[in-house]
Design a protein around this motif. Structure first.
Motif, PDB file in Angstrom:
ATOM      1  N   PRO A  16      -7.502  -4.332   0.906  1.00  0.00           N
ATOM      2  CA  PRO A  16      -6.978  -5.480   0.164  1.00  0.00           C
ATOM      3  C   PRO A  16      -5.521  -5.740   0.566  1.00  0.00           C
ATOM      4  O   PRO A  16      -4.811  -4.820   0.966  1.00  0.00           O
ATOM      5  N   LEU A  17      -5.110  -6.983   0.476  1.00  0.00           N
ATOM      6  CA  LEU A  17      -3.708  -7.360   0.721  1.00  0.00           C
ATOM      7  C   LEU A  17      -3.200  -8.189  -0.458  1.00  0.00           C
ATOM      8  O   LEU A  17      -2.552  -9.211  -0.282  1.00  0.00           O
ATOM      9  N   THR A  18      -3.487  -7.715  -1.653  1.00  0.00           N
ATOM     10  CA  THR A  18      -3.172  -8.491  -2.848  1.00  0.00           C
ATOM     11  C   THR A  18      -1.858  -8.133  -3.506  1.00  0.00           C
ATOM     12  O   THR A  18      -1.406  -8.856  -4.397  1.00  0.00           O
ATOM     13  N   THR A  19      -1.239  -7.025  -3.086  1.00  0.00           N
ATOM     14  CA  THR A  19       0.015  -6.615  -3.716  1.00  0.00           C
ATOM     15  C   THR A  19       1.069  -6.325  -2.656  1.00  0.00           C
ATOM     16  O   THR A  19       0.753  -6.148  -1.474  1.00  0.00           O
ATOM     17  N   TYR A  20       2.296  -6.257  -3.109  1.00  0.00           N
ATOM     18  CA  TYR A  20       3.404  -5.875  -2.238  1.00  0.00           C
ATOM     19  C   TYR A  20       3.093  -4.563  -1.530  1.00  0.00           C
ATOM     20  O   TYR A  20       3.224  -4.436  -0.318  1.00  0.00           O
ATOM     21  N   GLN A  21       2.666  -3.561  -2.303  1.00  0.00           N
ATOM     22  CA  GLN A  21       2.405  -2.236  -1.732  1.00  0.00           C
ATOM     23  C   GLN A  21       1.264  -2.275  -0.725  1.00  0.00           C
ATOM     24  O   GLN A  21       1.331  -1.613   0.313  1.00  0.00           O
ATOM     25  N   ASN A  22       0.209  -3.064  -0.992  1.00  0.00           N
ATOM     26  CA  ASN A  22      -0.896  -3.198  -0.038  1.00  0.00           C
ATOM     27  C   ASN A  22      -0.405  -3.718   1.304  1.00  0.00           C
ATOM     28  O   ASN A  22      -0.774  -3.198   2.360  1.00  0.00           O
ATOM     29  N   VAL A  23       0.425  -4.765   1.265  1.00  0.00           N
ATOM     30  CA  VAL A  23       0.897  -5.394   2.496  1.00  0.00           C
ATOM     31  C   VAL A  23       1.858  -4.464   3.234  1.00  0.00           C
ATOM     32  O   VAL A  23       1.760  -4.297   4.456  1.00  0.00           O
TER      33      VAL A  23
END
Length: 119
Positions: free
Chosen positions: A64-71
């Motif tokens: 997933p790329l839904t949060t700051y931390q994910n990205v």
């Protein structure tokens, strides 16, 4: 006539010298917002990646790329910058099956990473 000529010279001189500037910082807007996740990167990801990289990844996406931390993690550990920087037609290019992101957009994400992942 002499007074009129003198007045014109004084006026033109004042006009000329009032339009000069010794400092470019007065002429250029140096208050450009710093690239951050919230003001730049999030909208890029939302507009180009979330259809597959949502909270539950679809269409073969693995993360997933839904949060700051994910990205941030995807850049640090999943080669996100490499994947979006690949040439059009490369089977590993992201967005998968889509059009390569414009280079200025890729540069913004790269700058965000190199400047320390500002939130």
């Amino acid at each position: 006539m002499k007074k009129k000529s003198l007045l014109i010279i004084v006026f033109l001189s004042a006009l000329h010298f009032s339009c000069t500037n010794d400092s470019t910082s007065d002429l250029i807007n140096t208050n450009i917002d710093q690239i951050s996740y919230s003001n730049t990167v999030k909208s890029i990801i939302d507009n180009n990646c979330i259809s597959c990289h949502g909270s539950i990844p679809t269409n073969g996406a693995s993360i997933p790329l839904t949060t700051y931390q994910n990205v941030k993690d995807a850049i640090l550990n999943q080669e996100l910058l490499d994947r979006i920087s690949r040439n059009q037609g490369d089977p590993s290019m992201m967005p998968s099956g889509g059009t390569r992101l414009p280079q200025p957009i890729i540069d913004q994400i790269s700058t965000w990473a190199s400047e320390g992942f500002n939130e």
